[in-house]
Design an enzyme around this catalytic site. Structure first.
Site, mmCIF file in Angstrom:
data_model
loop_
_atom_site.group_PDB
_atom_site.id
_atom_site.type_symbol
_atom_site.label_atom_id
_atom_site.label_comp_id
_atom_site.label_asym_id
_atom_site.label_seq_id
_atom_site.Cartn_x
_atom_site.Cartn_y
_atom_site.Cartn_z
ATOM 1 N N ARG A 134 -2.002 -14.027 4.616
ATOM 2 C CA ARG A 134 -2.667 -13.262 5.685
ATOM 3 C C ARG A 134 -1.949 -13.449 7.020
ATOM 4 O O ARG A 134 -1.908 -12.539 7.845
ATOM 5 C CB ARG A 134 -4.150 -13.639 5.769
ATOM 6 C CG ARG A 134 -4.888 -13.133 4.513
ATOM 7 C CD ARG A 134 -6.356 -12.928 4.694
ATOM 8 N NE ARG A 134 -6.739 -12.051 5.750
ATOM 9 C CZ ARG A 134 -7.163 -10.787 5.600
ATOM 10 N NH1 ARG A 134 -7.164 -10.223 4.397
ATOM 11 N NH2 ARG A 134 -7.568 -10.079 6.628
ATOM 12 N N PHE B 69 -15.421 4.174 6.811
ATOM 13 C CA PHE B 69 -14.042 4.490 6.440
ATOM 14 C C PHE B 69 -13.780 4.397 4.935
ATOM 15 O O PHE B 69 -12.656 4.603 4.485
ATOM 16 C CB PHE B 69 -13.063 3.574 7.191
ATOM 17 C CG PHE B 69 -13.283 2.093 6.953
ATOM 18 C CD1 PHE B 69 -12.801 1.465 5.817
ATOM 19 C CD2 PHE B 69 -13.977 1.331 7.882
ATOM 20 C CE1 PHE B 69 -12.998 0.110 5.593
ATOM 21 C CE2 PHE B 69 -14.185 -0.040 7.666
ATOM 22 C CZ PHE B 69 -13.687 -0.646 6.510
ATOM 23 N N GLU C 265 -9.875 -10.553 -7.363
ATOM 24 C CA GLU C 265 -8.852 -9.517 -7.221
ATOM 25 C C GLU C 265 -7.690 -9.728 -8.190
ATOM 26 O O GLU C 265 -7.123 -8.760 -8.699
ATOM 27 C CB GLU C 265 -8.363 -9.492 -5.763
ATOM 28 C CG GLU C 265 -9.486 -9.039 -4.819
ATOM 29 C CD GLU C 265 -9.096 -9.076 -3.347
ATOM 30 O OE1 GLU C 265 -7.949 -9.457 -3.016
ATOM 31 O OE2 GLU C 265 -9.951 -8.708 -2.518
ATOM 32 N N TYR D 226 -12.307 -1.953 -3.771
ATOM 33 C CA TYR D 226 -12.797 -2.134 -2.400
ATOM 34 C C TYR D 226 -14.323 -2.001 -2.310
ATOM 35 O O TYR D 226 -14.854 -1.679 -1.238
ATOM 36 C CB TYR D 226 -12.139 -1.118 -1.466
ATOM 37 C CG TYR D 226 -10.801 -1.558 -0.888
ATOM 38 C CD1 TYR D 226 -10.700 -2.718 -0.118
ATOM 39 C CD2 TYR D 226 -9.636 -0.808 -1.076
ATOM 40 C CE1 TYR D 226 -9.486 -3.126 0.440
ATOM 41 C CE2 TYR D 226 -8.414 -1.203 -0.519
ATOM 42 C CZ TYR D 226 -8.361 -2.365 0.245
ATOM 43 O OH TYR D 226 -7.168 -2.768 0.801
ATOM 44 N N THR E 243 -5.459 -6.804 10.848
ATOM 45 C CA THR E 243 -5.788 -5.530 10.199
ATOM 46 C C THR E 243 -5.308 -4.336 11.029
ATOM 47 O O THR E 243 -4.701 -3.398 10.499
ATOM 48 C CB THR E 243 -7.322 -5.416 10.005
ATOM 49 O OG1 THR E 243 -7.778 -6.598 9.339
ATOM 50 C CG2 THR E 243 -7.686 -4.179 9.208
ATOM 51 N N LYS F 297 0.821 -1.221 0.000
ATOM 52 C CA LYS F 297 0.000 0.000 0.000
ATOM 53 C C LYS F 297 0.857 1.274 0.000
ATOM 54 O O LYS F 297 2.063 1.236 0.264
ATOM 55 C CB LYS F 297 -0.922 -0.030 1.222
ATOM 56 C CG LYS F 297 -1.995 -1.128 1.161
ATOM 57 C CD LYS F 297 -2.944 -1.009 2.346
ATOM 58 C CE LYS F 297 -4.053 -2.054 2.293
ATOM 59 N NZ LYS F 297 -4.994 -1.917 3.434
ATOM 60 N N ASN G 94 -1.996 0.502 6.804
ATOM 61 C CA ASN G 94 -1.489 -0.754 7.345
ATOM 62 C C ASN G 94 -0.668 -1.569 6.343
ATOM 63 O O ASN G 94 -0.563 -2.784 6.459
ATOM 64 C CB ASN G 94 -2.622 -1.572 7.986
ATOM 65 C CG ASN G 94 -3.699 -1.943 6.991
ATOM 66 O OD1 ASN G 94 -3.591 -1.637 5.804
ATOM 67 N ND2 ASN G 94 -4.735 -2.609 7.465
ATOM 68 N N HIS H 195 -2.300 -5.316 1.592
ATOM 69 C CA HIS H 195 -3.608 -5.960 1.389
ATOM 70 C C HIS H 195 -3.353 -7.401 0.974
ATOM 71 O O HIS H 195 -2.401 -7.678 0.239
ATOM 72 C CB HIS H 195 -4.399 -5.268 0.262
ATOM 73 C CG HIS H 195 -5.551 -6.117 -0.210
ATOM 74 N ND1 HIS H 195 -6.784 -6.096 0.408
ATOM 75 C CD2 HIS H 195 -5.627 -7.055 -1.192
ATOM 76 C CE1 HIS H 195 -7.579 -6.976 -0.194
ATOM 77 N NE2 HIS H 195 -6.898 -7.567 -1.170
ATOM 78 N N ARG I 212 2.512 -6.164 9.333
ATOM 79 C CA ARG I 212 1.777 -5.039 9.925
ATOM 80 C C ARG I 212 2.349 -4.660 11.291
ATOM 81 O O ARG I 212 2.373 -3.482 11.645
ATOM 82 C CB ARG I 212 0.285 -5.366 9.985
ATOM 83 C CG ARG I 212 -0.351 -5.200 8.588
ATOM 84 C CD ARG I 212 -1.742 -5.762 8.535
ATOM 85 N NE ARG I 212 -2.490 -5.309 7.354
ATOM 86 C CZ ARG I 212 -3.642 -5.842 6.961
ATOM 87 N NH1 ARG I 212 -4.169 -6.854 7.634
ATOM 88 N NH2 ARG I 212 -4.260 -5.373 5.900
HETATM 89 P P1 DAT Z 1 -7.921 -6.481 5.749
HETATM 90 O O1 DAT Z 1 -7.105 -5.484 4.954
HETATM 91 O O2 DAT Z 1 -7.164 -7.000 6.940
HETATM 92 O O3 DAT Z 1 -8.509 -7.560 4.903
HETATM 93 P P2 DAT Z 1 -10.618 -5.315 5.798
HETATM 94 O O4 DAT Z 1 -10.871 -6.041 4.528
HETATM 95 O O5 DAT Z 1 -11.590 -5.505 6.916
HETATM 96 O O6 DAT Z 1 -9.152 -5.662 6.387
HETATM 97 O O7 DAT Z 1 -10.548 -3.742 5.517
HETATM 98 C C1 DAT Z 1 -9.877 -3.256 4.368
HETATM 99 C C2 DAT Z 1 -9.027 -2.092 4.762
HETATM 100 O O8 DAT Z 1 -9.848 -1.021 5.202
HETATM 101 C C3 DAT Z 1 -8.085 -2.360 5.945
HETATM 102 O O9 DAT Z 1 -6.856 -2.959 5.545
HETATM 103 C C4 DAT Z 1 -7.867 -0.985 6.491
HETATM 104 C C5 DAT Z 1 -9.203 -0.311 6.256
HETATM 105 N N1 DAT Z 1 -10.042 -0.396 7.459
HETATM 106 C C6 DAT Z 1 -10.719 -1.472 7.904
HETATM 107 N N2 DAT Z 1 -11.394 -1.211 9.024
HETATM 108 C C7 DAT Z 1 -11.128 0.089 9.318
HETATM 109 C C8 DAT Z 1 -11.516 0.972 10.363
HETATM 110 N N3 DAT Z 1 -12.324 0.580 11.335
HETATM 111 N N4 DAT Z 1 -11.035 2.241 10.317
HETATM 112 C C9 DAT Z 1 -10.229 2.664 9.320
HETATM 113 N N5 DAT Z 1 -9.820 1.880 8.296
HETATM 114 C C10 DAT Z 1 -10.264 0.610 8.308
HETATM 115 MG MG MG Z 2 -9.948 -7.483 3.394
#
Ligand code: DAT
Ligand code: MG
Length: 140
Positions: free
Chosen positions: A87, A59, A128, A51, A93, A11, A114, A117, A104
């Protein structure tokens, strides 16, 4: 166990800090092979399409803006149980909850910034990978 492919993104917060090599080394050390790789700069609309599953979340706007803020490196990683392994190497996350030694834990700045992805299921990986790569670009 089966050989799988998964989609990884390094990222903007990580490309900006020149961490691409260190992050790829973590995946390679875990037995994952880079079978496709490119550096691109997403538009906010492209980040939004990628996304889309999160479009109802609070968010989402911030996430799309962040993903379009700097270049990213998108890669296809291949290996035994690649989806789960990727993962595991990424960590939770929220970096505050990530295990020691994960990407991370070592590199992420916050829940939003973070660093990486990774696809979360076989169905996500298929969607994807085809979002970013054609079959011709996957070199196993
Ligand atoms: P991951 O990237 O671990 O699969 P996710 O798919 O739930 O997590 O969310 C996608 C991305 O969105 C994540 O890497 C960071 C952002 N994100 C998720 N939850 C968030 C939150 N509560 N506040 C801010 N950003 C968030
Ligand atoms: Mg995800």
């Amino acid at each position: 166990m089966a050989v799988e492919r998964t989609l990884s993104i390094i990222k903007p917060d990580a490309t900006k800090r020149n961490l691409t090599g260190k992050i790829v080394a973590k995946f390679e050390d875990a037995g994952l092979r880079v079978v496709a790789s490119k550096r691109i700069h997403l538009s906010p609309a492209q980040a939004g399409a990628f996304y889309a599953e999160h479009s109802a979340r609070g968010f989402y706007g911030e996430l799309c803006e962040f993903m379009a803020s700097e270049p990213v490196v998108v890669q296809v990683l291949e290996g035994e149980s690649a989806i789960a392994k990727n993962r595991e190497v990424m960590g939770a996350t929220n970096p505050a909850n990530a295990e020691a030694g994960t990407i991370r834990k070592e590199f992420a700045l916050s829940m939003g910034e973070n660093s990486v992805h990774g696809s979360d299921s076989e169905a996500s990986a298929a969607r994807e990978i085809s979002f970013f790569f054609s079959g011709l670009e996957l070199v196993g």
